[in-house]
Design an enzyme around this catalytic site. Structure first.
Site, PDB file in Angstrom:
ATOM      1  N   ASP A 197       0.857  -1.177   0.000  1.00  0.00           N
ATOM      2  CA  ASP A 197       0.000   0.000   0.000  1.00  0.00           C
ATOM      3  C   ASP A 197       0.896   1.230   0.000  1.00  0.00           C
ATOM      4  O   ASP A 197       1.837   1.332   0.809  1.00  0.00           O
ATOM      5  CB  ASP A 197      -0.914   0.016   1.229  1.00  0.00           C
ATOM      6  N   HIS A 205       3.719  -1.978   3.786  1.00  0.00           N
ATOM      7  CA  HIS A 205       3.641  -0.567   3.419  1.00  0.00           C
ATOM      8  C   HIS A 205       4.980  -0.114   2.840  1.00  0.00           C
ATOM      9  O   HIS A 205       6.038  -0.377   3.415  1.00  0.00           O
ATOM     10  CB  HIS A 205       3.273   0.286   4.641  1.00  0.00           C
TER      11      HIS A 205
END
Length: 269
Positions: free
Chosen positions: A86, A236
Site C-alpha cells: 500500500d 507498506h
C-alpha cells in the site's frame, strides 16, 4: 501544491493509514478462536491466526468473498505468495523495495492513492516498466464503507484511473483495495459492478509508524512465522524496515520453498 498543503496531505494519509491498520491489527492479535463471520459483517478487515502454516480466519471466508470478485488469500497447499504494497505517499523507501524485487524477479502490486500519483510519477513509471501492477487504492483514501452513493464510490476509483492514464498512457488494472481495510457488502457489490476485483490480505504487520519502526527481529517473527501457502501479503512502502529487510525476507521465503505470482492469477476468470 504548496509546501503547507503538501504537509497537510501527508499527515492526513499517515493518520488514516495508521488508524485503519491499527484496527485490523487489533483483530489480528486475538489469541482465541474467532467467531464465524459472514461477508455481511461490515467494518474493518480483521484476521485471527490459529494454525501455523494455514490461512488465518478472516471477517469473511474465501467462498463468501468470491461472490463479489474479492480475495484475501488463495486456498491452496501450493507454496505460492502474492506480494502487495500500500502506497499512500513516498518517503524515500520505495527505490530500495523495487531494487529487492528486481533482484529476486518477484512481481508485486502497488495499491496507490492520488497523492502518490501526483508526487511520484517517476516511481510509478518504474513500477510499470519493471513488471509490477499499479492498482487502485482510491484517490483520497476515505472510509469507503461510509459511501452509500454508487456515483461517489465510482468517482473515487475513476478519478485515480484517469490520473494513472495521464501519467502512464495505460489503462489502470481493475484491482481495488479498500482504504484502511474498511468495507461493506454494498461496497463489494459496487466494486464488482464496476468490473473490479477487490483484494484484502491474509498477512500484514505493524509497519506504518514512522517513529516506531519494527526491528528486523520483530518483522521476521511475524512475516516468517505467519506465512502460509496462498498468502496475500500486505506491506507498506513507507516502511524503512521493509526497505532494509526485503532482500533477506524474500531470500528466506524462497528458502522455505515459496515462489511468487502476480495477483493477476487470482483475478483470472
Amino acid at each position: 501544491m504548496n509546501f503547507k498543503k503538501m504537509i497537510s496531505v501527508l499527515l492526513l494519509f499517515c493518520f488514516s493509514f495508521g488508524a485503519g491498520s491499527l484496527a485490523a491489527s487489533v483483530k489480528e492479535q486475538r489469541s482465541g478462536p474467532a467467531a464465524p463471520a459472514a461477508a455481511s459483517a461490515d467494518g474493518n478487515w480483521g484476521l485471527s491466526f490459529q494454525t501455523e502454516g494455514k490461512p488465518p480466519t478472516a471477517n469473511a471466508t474465501a467462498d463468501e468473498l468470491m461472490q463479489y470478485n474479492a480475495s484475501y488469500a488463495q486456498m491452496t497447499d501450493e507454496k505460492v505468495l502474492y506480494l502487495t504494497f500500500d502506497a499512500g505517499y513516498e518517503n524515500g523507501n520505495t527505490p530500495a523495495i523495487l531494487d529487492a524485487l528486481k533482484k529476486h524477479q518477484v512481481p508485486a502490486a502497488f495499491f496507490v492513492v492520488g497523492n502518490y500519483l501526483e508526487t511520484s510519477p517517476d516511481l510509478v513509471k518504474r513500477m510499470i516498466s519493471e513488471g509490477h501492477i499499479v492498482a487502485n487504492h482510491t484517490y483520497h483514501h476515505p472510509d469507503m464503507s461510509k459511501i452509500a452513493s454508487k456515483e461517489d464510490f465510482q468517482k473515487e476509483l475513476t478519478s485515480l484511473e484517469e490520473k494513472f492514464q495521464e501519467i502512464s498512457g495505460q489503462a489502470m488494472p481493475k484491482y481495488y483495495r479498500p482504504p484502511q481495510g474498511k468495507y461493506s457488502v454494498e461496497n463489494l457489490q459496487m466494486a464488482k459492478d464496476l468490473g473490479y476485483h477487490t483484494f484484502f490480505w491474509s498477512l500484514a504487520y505493524v509497519d506504518w509508524y514512522q517513529d516506531r519502526q519494527p526491528s528486523k527481529e520483530e518483522a521476521f517473527k511475524k512475516l516468517l512465522g505467519r506465512i502460509h501457502p496462498g498468502a496475500i501479503v500486505l506491506l507498506h512502502s513507507t516502511s524503512s524496515t521493509n526497505a532494509a529487510i526485503l532482500d533477506e525476507l524474500l531470500t528466506s521465503w524462497e528458502e522455505m520453498g515459496y515462489t511468487f505470482r502476480s495477483i493477476d492469477a487470482l483475478a483470472a476468470p
